[in-house]
Structures are given as structure tokens and as C-alpha cells.
Design a protein around this motif. Structure first.
Motif, PDB file in Angstrom:
ATOM      1  N   PRO A  71     104.841 -16.617 -27.547  1.00 32.75           N
ATOM      2  CA  PRO A  71     103.614 -16.632 -26.741  1.00 32.75           C
ATOM      3  C   PRO A  71     102.939 -15.263 -26.643  1.00 32.75           C
ATOM      4  CG  PRO A  71     105.484 -17.506 -25.480  1.00 32.75           C
ATOM      5  CD  PRO A  71     106.004 -17.046 -26.792  1.00 32.75           C
ATOM      6  N   ILE A  72     103.736 -14.219 -26.646  1.00 37.16           N
ATOM      7  CA  ILE A  72     103.185 -12.861 -26.573  1.00 37.16           C
ATOM      8  C   ILE A  72     102.455 -12.524 -27.863  1.00 37.16           C
ATOM      9  CG2 ILE A  72     103.844 -10.416 -26.436  1.00 37.16           C
ATOM     10  CD1 ILE A  72     106.136 -11.449 -24.538  1.00 37.16           C
ATOM     11  N   MET A  73     103.048 -12.906 -28.982  1.00 34.70           N
ATOM     12  CA  MET A  73     102.408 -12.628 -30.269  1.00 34.70           C
ATOM     13  C   MET A  73     101.131 -13.457 -30.428  1.00 34.70           C
ATOM     14  SD  MET A  73     104.344 -10.245 -31.139  1.00 34.70           S
ATOM     15  CE  MET A  73     103.728  -9.826 -32.743  1.00 34.70           C
ATOM     16  N   GLU A  74     101.156 -14.700 -29.969  1.00 35.17           N
ATOM     17  CA  GLU A  74      99.970 -15.556 -30.037  1.00 35.17           C
ATOM     18  C   GLU A  74      98.845 -15.038 -29.140  1.00 35.17           C
ATOM     19  OE1 GLU A  74     101.221 -19.552 -29.164  1.00 35.17           O
ATOM     20  OE2 GLU A  74     102.524 -19.618 -30.926  1.00 35.17           O
ATOM     21  N   ALA A  75      99.195 -14.401 -28.032  1.00 33.34           N
ATOM     22  CA  ALA A  75      98.197 -13.889 -27.087  1.00 33.34           C
ATOM     23  C   ALA A  75      97.554 -12.591 -27.576  1.00 33.34           C
ATOM     24  CB  ALA A  75      98.836 -13.671 -25.724  1.00 33.34           C
ATOM     25  N   ARG A  87     106.041  -7.916 -35.523  1.00 29.45           N
ATOM     26  CA  ARG A  87     106.257  -9.117 -36.358  1.00 29.45           C
ATOM     27  C   ARG A  87     107.326  -8.857 -37.421  1.00 29.45           C
ATOM     28  NH1 ARG A  87     103.169 -13.299 -35.349  1.00 29.45           N
ATOM     29  NH2 ARG A  87     101.183 -13.014 -34.281  1.00 29.45           N
ATOM     30  N   ARG A  88     107.258  -7.695 -38.065  1.00 35.32           N
ATOM     31  CA  ARG A  88     108.250  -7.347 -39.082  1.00 35.32           C
ATOM     32  C   ARG A  88     109.635  -7.246 -38.427  1.00 35.32           C
ATOM     33  NH1 ARG A  88     110.985  -3.316 -40.055  1.00 35.32           N
ATOM     34  NH2 ARG A  88     109.845  -1.973 -38.638  1.00 35.32           N
ATOM     35  N   TYR A  89     109.710  -6.600 -37.273  1.00 35.31           N
ATOM     36  CA  TYR A  89     110.961  -6.420 -36.548  1.00 35.31           C
ATOM     37  C   TYR A  89     111.565  -7.761 -36.141  1.00 35.31           C
ATOM     38  CZ  TYR A  89     113.773  -5.246 -32.381  1.00 35.31           C
ATOM     39  OH  TYR A  89     114.762  -5.139 -31.427  1.00 35.31           O
ATOM     40  N   LEU A  90     110.730  -8.709 -35.721  1.00 37.36           N
ATOM     41  CA  LEU A  90     111.221 -10.006 -35.242  1.00 37.36           C
ATOM     42  C   LEU A  90     111.856 -10.846 -36.345  1.00 37.36           C
ATOM     43  CD1 LEU A  90     108.435 -11.030 -32.721  1.00 37.36           C
ATOM     44  CD2 LEU A  90     110.798 -10.372 -32.208  1.00 37.36           C
TER      45      LEU A  90
END
Length: 178
Positions: A71-75, A87-90
Motif C-alpha cells: 500500500p505504501i508503494m502504491e500510494a 522496490r529493488r530492495y523489496l
């Protein structure tokens, strides 16, 4: 609570049925604080789902952490350059975002104005410096990910993170310390 230098956050389950304890360093910049908070929440959710039978940063935690971050990335909360590194880290998160030099560099760039200190990678090989709370050292060559640094008075060698904040010493000769 005083800022901690060794860890950014902590999750401690209460094994006697009481509430869990979750802490995050309050002096972190907002982007770093958010990532650390979600990291610790993922530990709590992993514990509640799997108990103590899984590795603290194993596959179960990695999947839970990625789900909590969706949700944090989508926001689109993070600045684009930080978002790309998060994103790369995840894709395969490490136990600490400090262990991921690229991510840590992006997080620190956002808050560059806050610290007058240099990072170890910014000083020349052979330069003399002090890590906060340590004795004077000399920067050596880079190994794989860390720099070999010699403590001047003892001659001991330490592997130091490239983004460790250091205070450069302006001396003519290292014998000034011996």
C-alpha cells in the motif's frame, strides 16, 4: 528515548500473552522511519502468523514485509529515486536497510543537510578520521563491501561500512596520535 546507533528498530514479542513491544528510532528521517516501522510491523505479523519457528529475516518475514509495503508503494509516498531503490530492495530484503548500501545512500541523500559529517567512502585512502565514540583510525583499501581501517593506537584492523559517518582529522602526520 535516546537515539540508538546499533539498530534502527526492534520488535520483542511478549511470550506471556501481554502486548508486544515495537520500537523505532525517532530521530530517523521520515522515509527511513517509515521503512523501519514497516520492517518491525512485518516482524510482529510474522510472529503472530508463524510463531517462533521461523527465521527472523527468512522467507516468511520477507513475504510479509513485501505485502506490508504494497500500500505504501502504491500510494507513491517515496520520492522517485528512493522508490526505485525501495522496490529493488523489496525483491530480497536484507535484515537491515543499512546492509543495502544503495538503499541507504538514497535514504541519506534525502536528508543530506542534517549531518555535517562525511561518509567513509568520501574520504581518501590513508586519510585519518574518527568514528563517533571511537579512537582515531586510518582508512585503508575497500574489500568487497567495506573498507579496512586501522585503529592508530592499537594497530587493530576493522571492516567499516562505506556510509559510516566520520569526522576527518586534519593532521600532518599520524604520529601526532601515537
Amino acid at each position: 528515548m535516546r537515539p540508538r546507533k546499533t539498530k534502527l528498530g526492534d520488535f520483542r514479542p511478549n511470550l506471556r500473552g501481554g502486548p508486544h513491544q515495537l520500537t523505532v528510532n525517532g530521530d530517523l528521517p521520515p522515509s527511513h522511519f517509515l521503512l523501519t516501522l514497516v520492517h518491525e510491523i512485518a516482524h510482529m505479523k510474522t510472529h503472530e502468523t508463524f510463531g517462533l519457528k521461523v527465521n527472523p529475516h527468512g522467507k516468511e518475514w520477507q513475504n510479509t514485509f513485501a505485502k506490508c509495503m504494497e500500500p505504501i508503494m502504491e500510494a507513491k509516498i517515496y520520492a522517485p529515486e528512493i522508490e526505485a531503490e525501495v522496490r529493488r530492495y523489496l525483491s530480497k530484503p536484507k535484515a537491515s536497510c543499512s546492509a543495502d548500501t544503495r538503499l541507504l545512500r538514497a535514504l541519506r541523500a534525502e536528508n543530506e543537510h542534517s549531518s555535517p559529517l562525511l561518509t567513509l567512502e568520501e574520504i581518501e585512502e590513508g586519510a585519518l578520521f574518527v568514528l563517533p565514540g571511537r579512537k582515531p583510525m586510518k582508512r585503508g583499501k575497500k574489500r568487497r563491501t567495506r573498507y579496512l581501517c586501522e585503529e592508530l593506537d592499537s594497530g587493530r584492523t576493522f571492516a567499516v561500512h562505506p556510509l559510516a559517518e566520520v569526522q576527518l582529522l586534519k593532521l600532518k602526520d599520524e604520529r601526532d596520535f601515537l
